[in-house]
Design a protein around this motif. Sequence first.
Motif, PDB file in Angstrom:
ATOM      1  N   VAL A 199       0.867   5.341  -0.372  1.00 32.24           N
ATOM      2  CA  VAL A 199      -0.076   6.443  -0.161  1.00 32.24           C
ATOM      3  C   VAL A 199       0.687   7.760  -0.243  1.00 32.24           C
ATOM      4  CG1 VAL A 199      -1.661   5.105   1.270  1.00 32.24           C
ATOM      5  CG2 VAL A 199       0.264   6.302   2.337  1.00 32.24           C
ATOM      6  N   TYR A 217      -3.582   8.675   8.107  1.00 31.81           N
ATOM      7  CA  TYR A 217      -4.746   7.906   7.669  1.00 31.81           C
ATOM      8  C   TYR A 217      -5.142   6.927   8.781  1.00 31.81           C
ATOM      9  CZ  TYR A 217      -2.720   9.476   3.226  1.00 31.81           C
ATOM     10  OH  TYR A 217      -2.190  10.238   2.220  1.00 31.81           O
ATOM     11  N   CYS A 259       0.826  -1.210   0.000  1.00 29.78           N
ATOM     12  CA  CYS A 259       0.000   0.000   0.000  1.00 29.78           C
ATOM     13  C   CYS A 259       0.862   1.264   0.000  1.00 29.78           C
ATOM     14  CB  CYS A 259      -0.933  -0.006   1.216  1.00 29.78           C
ATOM     15  SG  CYS A 259      -2.039   1.412   1.274  1.00 29.78           S
TER      16      CYS A 259
END
Length: 445
Positions: free
Chosen positions: A404, A409, A402
Motif C-alpha cells: 500500500v 488504513y 498487500c
Amino acid sequence: MSGFGLNQCATDVDCGPTYNICSSMQCVIAQGIGADQCQKNEDCVFEISPESPPVLPLEIPPVIPPENSPVIPPTTPPALPPGNTGIINTSVKAIENITQTVNKQIQQTIQASAETAKVVTKNIQKAIETKQGSLITKTVSTVGAVAATAEVAIAIVFSPMEIFLFIFRLSGILLTSLGLKRRIKPWGVVYDSVTKQPLDPAYVVLNDPQGKVISSAITDIDGRYGFLEPSGTYQISVNKTNYVFPSQKLAGKINDELYNDLYFGENIDIEQGGETITKNIPMDPLRFDWNEFAKRDKKLMNFYSRADIALRRIFDLFFIVGFVVAIIAYFAAPYPYNLIILTVYLILLLLRTIGVKPKAYGRIFSSANGNPVSFAILRIVMPDSNVEVAHKVADKYGRYYCLVPKGKYFIKIEKKNDDGSYSLVYTSSVIDASKKGIIKNTFRI
C-alpha cells in the motif's frame, strides 16, 4: 721539661709500657727502635738485663708556652644539686605510666574494631545470601572481571594499531549490517539499470513454464510489486514504455549498488508450501522517458533517494576493506577475537550473496478453531474518506500479500461462505503503514 704528674721518672724503670723511656725526668713514647720495636702495647714492657746494651735516653725538646698565654684551668663536670635525682626518677615513672595507658587504649581500640568487623562481615554475608544480594554480587563481580580482563587484554595483547584495526573492523561490520538491512525489502522493484530509479507504471506478469498467465501486477510509484504463490515453477515478464527487459547492461550479476537478487528471465522455483516472489528486475532504457524525469525532479518516490546509492557504496567500501583487514589480521596474529571477526565477515558475505527474505505476508485465522480462513477478501480502506484503495484475496492457507502507499488504513475482511458468496465478518482498527508501506498483520476473526 722536668717530669711532673704520673709520668715523672728518674730512670726508665719508673716508666710504664706505653710511655716507656725516661727522658729529662719525664716518661715519653719511644717508637720502635731496636729492642723497643713493637706491634702492640704489650710488646713495650721494659725489662733491664745486665747483658743488654745501655739504652740511650731520647732527648725531646721541652715545650715552652708563649709569653702572656692564658692559663686554662682543668675543667670538671658540674655536680647535680641535691634532690635532682628524685625528679628524674619521677619523670621516668610518669613516662612509663603514659606509655602503658596508650598501649592499653590501642589494644582496646583494635579489639573493638575487630568485633565491629565481625558484625559487619556477618551482615554482609546475610545480605549476599538473599536473592537480591546474590544478583547484585554476581553482576558486580562479572562486570569487574570483564573490565579487568579487558584492561589486561588491551594492555598485553592489543597494540595501538591493533586497537585501531579492531575498531575499523567493527565499524565495517556495523555498516555492512546496516547496508543489508537497507538492502532487504519485503517487495521486488522494477528499476532503471543505469540510474537505479524505480519505474512505474511497469506491467509485471507471472507465467508458468508453458506461458500461461498466473498473476499480474502494476508497479506503484516506487516500482514495487510482489506475488504470493503456491509451490511450482514460474517465469516473469515485464513491459514498460521506453525500456527493454531483460537487462543486458547488468546481465550475469547477482546484485548491484542498491539491489540484490536480480532477475533476468530465468525460471523461479517455489518450494512446497509457497512463498512470495519479490525479485528485483532491472530494465535497460531505450529512449529518454519524461515521466521518469519528472518523477525524479519532483521527488515523488517514498522508498528511493539518490543518497541511497552513495550510502550503499560507502557500506560496500567499508565491507571490502574490513574483510581484507580481517583476513590479514587473522593470518598475522591468529588470536581468538581475530577469528571471531573473520567469521562474522564470512557470514555477512554469505548473506550478501544469497540474500535474506523477510516475512512479507500476513495471515487470517478463525478465532473459533484456529484454522486458516481460505480465500477471504481483504479490503484496504482509508479511514478519513472510507474509500477503498485496494483489495487482496487470501490463498487457501489464509495468507495474503498487500503493498500500500504510505499512510493509515483499516481492513475489512469478508469471509467466503459455503455457497460461494461473501459476508463481512471483521473490521480492524486503524493500521499505521506510514513507514513500511506494507500490511502483513495476522488477523483472527
